[in-house]
Design a protein around this motif. Structure first.
Motif, PDB file in Angstrom:
ATOM      1  N   PHE A  35       0.520  -1.047  -0.064  1.00 55.72           N
ATOM      2  CA  PHE A  35      -0.007   0.039  -0.186  1.00 55.72           C
ATOM      3  C   PHE A  35       0.677   0.944   0.487  1.00 55.72           C
ATOM      4  CE2 PHE A  35       0.097  -1.559   4.207  1.00 55.72           C
ATOM      5  CZ  PHE A  35       0.700  -0.872   5.263  1.00 55.72           C
ATOM      6  N   SER A 229      -9.731  -1.834  -9.329  1.00 51.55           N
ATOM      7  CA  SER A 229      -9.763  -1.389  -7.573  1.00 51.55           C
ATOM      8  C   SER A 229      -9.152  -0.491  -7.617  1.00 51.55           C
ATOM      9  CB  SER A 229      -8.340  -2.401  -6.870  1.00 51.55           C
ATOM     10  OG  SER A 229      -8.447  -1.984  -5.813  1.00 51.55           O
ATOM     11  N   GLY A 231      -8.655   0.883  -4.408  1.00 46.78           N
ATOM     12  CA  GLY A 231      -8.026   0.490  -3.487  1.00 46.78           C
ATOM     13  C   GLY A 231      -6.641   1.361  -4.354  1.00 46.78           C
ATOM     14  N   LYS A 232      -6.063   0.827  -5.805  1.00 47.47           N
ATOM     15  CA  LYS A 232      -5.037   1.149  -5.863  1.00 47.47           C
ATOM     16  C   LYS A 232      -4.683   2.750  -6.681  1.00 47.47           C
ATOM     17  CE  LYS A 232      -4.052  -2.933  -4.922  1.00 47.47           C
ATOM     18  NZ  LYS A 232      -3.529  -3.719  -3.537  1.00 47.47           N
ATOM     19  N   THR A 237      -6.663   1.068  -0.024  1.00 51.22           N
ATOM     20  CA  THR A 237      -6.365   0.582  -0.500  1.00 51.22           C
ATOM     21  C   THR A 237      -7.403  -0.556   0.813  1.00 51.22           C
ATOM     22  OG1 THR A 237      -4.399   0.318   0.788  1.00 51.22           O
ATOM     23  CG2 THR A 237      -4.196   0.171  -1.237  1.00 51.22           C
ATOM     24  N   LYS A 240     -11.655  -0.635  -0.205  1.00 47.27           N
ATOM     25  CA  LYS A 240     -11.888  -2.399  -0.388  1.00 47.27           C
ATOM     26  C   LYS A 240     -12.621  -2.185  -1.418  1.00 47.27           C
ATOM     27  CE  LYS A 240      -9.789  -6.118  -0.104  1.00 47.27           C
ATOM     28  NZ  LYS A 240      -8.879  -6.295  -0.643  1.00 47.27           N
TER      29      LYS A 240
END
Ligand code: PMP
Length: 381
Positions: A35, A229, A231-232, A237, A240
């Protein structure tokens, strides 16, 4: 009779968790886990915070909030020239991991073969096996990580159902070339297989590269599941929030698996991710530029310390060869630098089913080289 499922029983805790624990125990800086060390945009977090208080917190639609499905469809068009119907071809999940799990449950029948590329993200094999799939592994070798198309061709059989491709690739930090993707696509089409594309790092590619989704190659649109995602893409991150793009015939059963896994994803986060994906191009360019700068600094710094650096073309990571520094293997080296040098990385061998190379480690990209040089004397045996 076994009392619990043998696929999960005795499975080691993920290497990320193990190294993070050790890092905490020894007060080490944790570059093992994947992360970023800065949080995502405040504007995006503020939308989530406001929505938590101002909008409904009850179950949103099972496929995902319309505004997020529309934003994912719009991002597909804006960044990749992929045109889809947000109502029938987009699904929101609780992270890319849930999306992968839903895909395996929905697309595999016991005995189906799944082609995967090593080194691989560590949830892939248990998810494939739990769905009754039979993994067929194709290995890429450091430091170049080139695809051996002949080896891939040999991995196909009449039982091949799925090819699972992670591009940009964790942990290799590899971005597949157009020629490699063309070769994969041609084989998937020839064998009438399905491609599941884990493209969570789609916006984290360096040196002027452009991410090329396998879905956009000839003949692939009707047989590809593309996973992203937030998150990225938004450096959040812990949220979710994942999303799946797939033709209706594939998305429908995947959505049914999602229906009985998590059913929905927190509505305030969905609203904020929609806002985040609709940010202007400068945000996305800045994300890649920022991580590219960290890649440069870390690669140069580790190079000076005596590591041989593999090229890092995308993702949150760099891979370093430790053979010039030590005779110990990657696992004991990672343990030792966590304890003695105050910095945690992860051994690359953890990303192989078995018999992976033991002289490479993966580090996340820190904001400051201080992380690696703070107690660098501890790095030397
Ligand atoms: N795929 C890859 C290749 C990843 O690196 C990660 C996160 N480390 C995931 C999937 C999981 O994404 P999420 O947190 O959205 O479940």
């Amino acid at each position: 009779m076994a009392r619990t499922n043998p696929i999960y029983t005795g499975l080691p805790t993920t290497i990320f968790e193990v190294m993070s624990l050790l890092a905490r125990e020894h007060g080490a800086i944790n570059l093992g886990q994947g992360f970023p060390d800065t949080d995502g945009p405040e504007s995006v977090r503020r939308v989530a915070a406001d929505a938590l208080l101002e909008q409904s917190n009850q179950y949103p639609p099972m496929l995902g909030a319309p505004e997020l499905r529309q934003a994912v469809a719009a991002a597909n068009a804006r960044f990749h020239d992929i045109t889809v119907d947000w109502k029938t071809e987009i699904l929101v999940t609780s992270g890319a991991t849930e999306a992968l799990s839903d895909c395996m449950a929905a697309l595999l029948t016991p005995g189906d073969e799944v082609i995967l590329f090593e080194p691989l993200y560590d949830c892939y094999l248990p998810l494939v096996r739990r769905a009754g799939g039979v993994p067929k592994l194709v290995r890429l070798s450091p430091p170049g990580w080139e695809l051996d198309v002949a080896a891939l061709e040999v991995a196909f059989s009449p039982r091949t159902k799925v090819v699972l491709l992670n591009n940009p690739m964790n942990p290799a930090a590899k971005v597949f070339t157009a020629a490699e993707l063309g070769a994969i696509a041609a084989l998937v089409v020839r064998h009438d297989a399905i491609a599941i594309c884990d493209e969570v790092y789609e916006h984290i590619v360096f040196d002027g590269r452009r991410h090329l989704p396998l879905m956009s190659f000839p003949g692939m649109a009707e047989r590809t599941v593309r996973i992203g995602s937030a998150g990225k893409t938004l450096s959040l991150t812990g949220w979710k929030v994942g999303y799946v793009t797939a033709p209706p015939a594939l998305l429908d059963p995947i959505a049914k698996a999602h229906q009985f896994t998590t059913f929905t994803t927190p509505p305030n986060l969905q609203k904020a991710v929609a806002f985040g994906l609709n940010q202007d191009d400068a945000y996305f360019a800045g994300l890649a530029r920022d991580l590219e700068g960290k890649r440069d600094r870390l690669s140069a710094g580790l190079g000076r310390l005596g590591f041989a650096m593999a090229p890092a073309e995308g993702t949150y990571f760099v891979v370093a060869d430790i053979a010039g520094l030590t005779a110990e293997d990657d696992v004991s080296f990672c343990r030792r630098i966590t304890i003695e040098a105050g910095v945690a990385a992860v051994p690359l061998s953890a990303f192989y089913d078995k018999d992976g190379p033991t002289n490479f480690i993966r580090s996340a990209l820190p904001s400051a080289m201080r992380c690696w040089t703070r107690r660098s004397s501890g790095l030397h045996p």
